[in-house]
Motif scaffolding. Sequence first.
Motif, short mmCIF file in Angstrom:
data_model
loop_
_atom_site.label_atom_id
_atom_site.label_comp_id
_atom_site.label_asym_id
_atom_site.label_seq_id
_atom_site.Cartn_x
_atom_site.Cartn_y
_atom_site.Cartn_z
N GLY A 170 -109.00 -14.38 34.01
CA GLY A 170 -109.75 -13.19 33.60
C GLY A 170 -108.98 -12.50 32.48
O GLY A 170 -107.96 -12.99 32.02
N THR A 195 -107.86 -11.51 26.79
CA THR A 195 -107.32 -12.70 26.08
C THR A 195 -108.10 -13.93 26.51
O THR A 195 -108.49 -14.77 25.70
CB THR A 195 -105.83 -12.88 26.35
N GLY A 200 -103.04 -15.69 32.33
CA GLY A 200 -102.69 -14.63 31.39
C GLY A 200 -101.40 -13.96 31.83
O GLY A 200 -100.79 -14.35 32.83
N LEU A 201 -101.01 -12.95 31.08
CA LEU A 201 -99.82 -12.17 31.41
C LEU A 201 -100.19 -10.70 31.31
O LEU A 201 -100.66 -10.24 30.26
CB LEU A 201 -98.67 -12.48 30.45
C1 6PG Z 1 -107.41 -10.62 35.79
C2 6PG Z 1 -106.63 -11.71 35.09
C3 6PG Z 1 -105.26 -11.22 34.73
C4 6PG Z 1 -105.19 -11.26 33.21
C5 6PG Z 1 -104.02 -10.49 32.68
C6 6PG Z 1 -104.08 -10.40 31.15
O1 6PG Z 1 -108.25 -10.93 36.65
O2 6PG Z 1 -107.24 -9.47 35.39
O3 6PG Z 1 -106.65 -12.91 35.68
O4 6PG Z 1 -104.21 -11.96 35.27
O5 6PG Z 1 -105.09 -12.61 32.78
O6 6PG Z 1 -104.08 -9.17 33.23
O7 6PG Z 1 -105.25 -9.72 30.80
P1 6PG Z 1 -105.51 -9.25 29.27
O8 6PG Z 1 -105.65 -10.50 28.49
O9 6PG Z 1 -106.80 -8.46 29.34
O10 6PG Z 1 -104.34 -8.42 28.86
#
Ligand code: 6PG
Length: 223
Positions: free
Chosen positions: A37, A40, A126-127
């Motif tokens: 999610g 990014t 993601g991070l």
């Molecule tokens: C979620 C995501 C989460 C996401 C990171 C980076 O469900 O929110 O899996 O792990 O990858 O928070 O999100 P951004 O790319 O919006 O900074």
Amino acid sequence: MNGSLVVVDDVAVAFADLVLNRLEAAEGGQFSVAFSGGSTARDCYEALADSGDSVDWSSVTGWWGDERCVPLDDPDSNYRLVREALLSRVHAFGALHPMDSAEPDAADRYDRLLRDAPPIDIVHLGLGPDGHTASLFPESEALTAPEGRLAVYNTDPLGTNPHRRITFTFETIRMCRTAIVTVAGAAKREALHRVLDGDPSAPASHIDGRDVIWLVDADAMGS
Ligand code: 6PG
């Protein structure tokens, strides 16, 4: 940090190129991806839809590495994010396994699905600025999920990230053939360097597996 790190101009384009290369190498055989999610990820899936019009998506199985416990058509749903950015824009995607929190014991159900399935080819991660990945938040229970658990419920004890979640555990990430971690923007610089420095309090420091590739842009990497 485990794996290799590549600084790229555009994380979304680099992600799409890498995934399409791996798909091509699969030569039309079954292929599976676990989606992430976040904004990014949305950029990555839009890039994938833009460049993947020649792909036979019917051989690709879609999983989710984490999900918010909201209806699948909720604006905060990761399933909806992937449907909008990718699934609605390509032909005939293969089997889909959304994490449907409306199901009773949804995390246990997903755990069983994962256990009965072949290893996932690519898990996309993601991070977060706080160092989280998937929905593995700092100081959260899922960081120490029982051995053998592949999907669990989790919440952010610090309240930074909304909603109860369902998430892969680190064990599941390790079982995937490849993990691609995408990091873009100066807002991620501190979290990325905590990972690069091996700060154990940053959950993303614990991403490990057979093939881990970090795609980061210059803004996230900093000077
Ligand atoms: C979620 C995501 C989460 C996401 C990171 C980076 O469900 O929110 O899996 O792990 O990858 O928070 O999100 P951004 O790319 O919006 O900074």
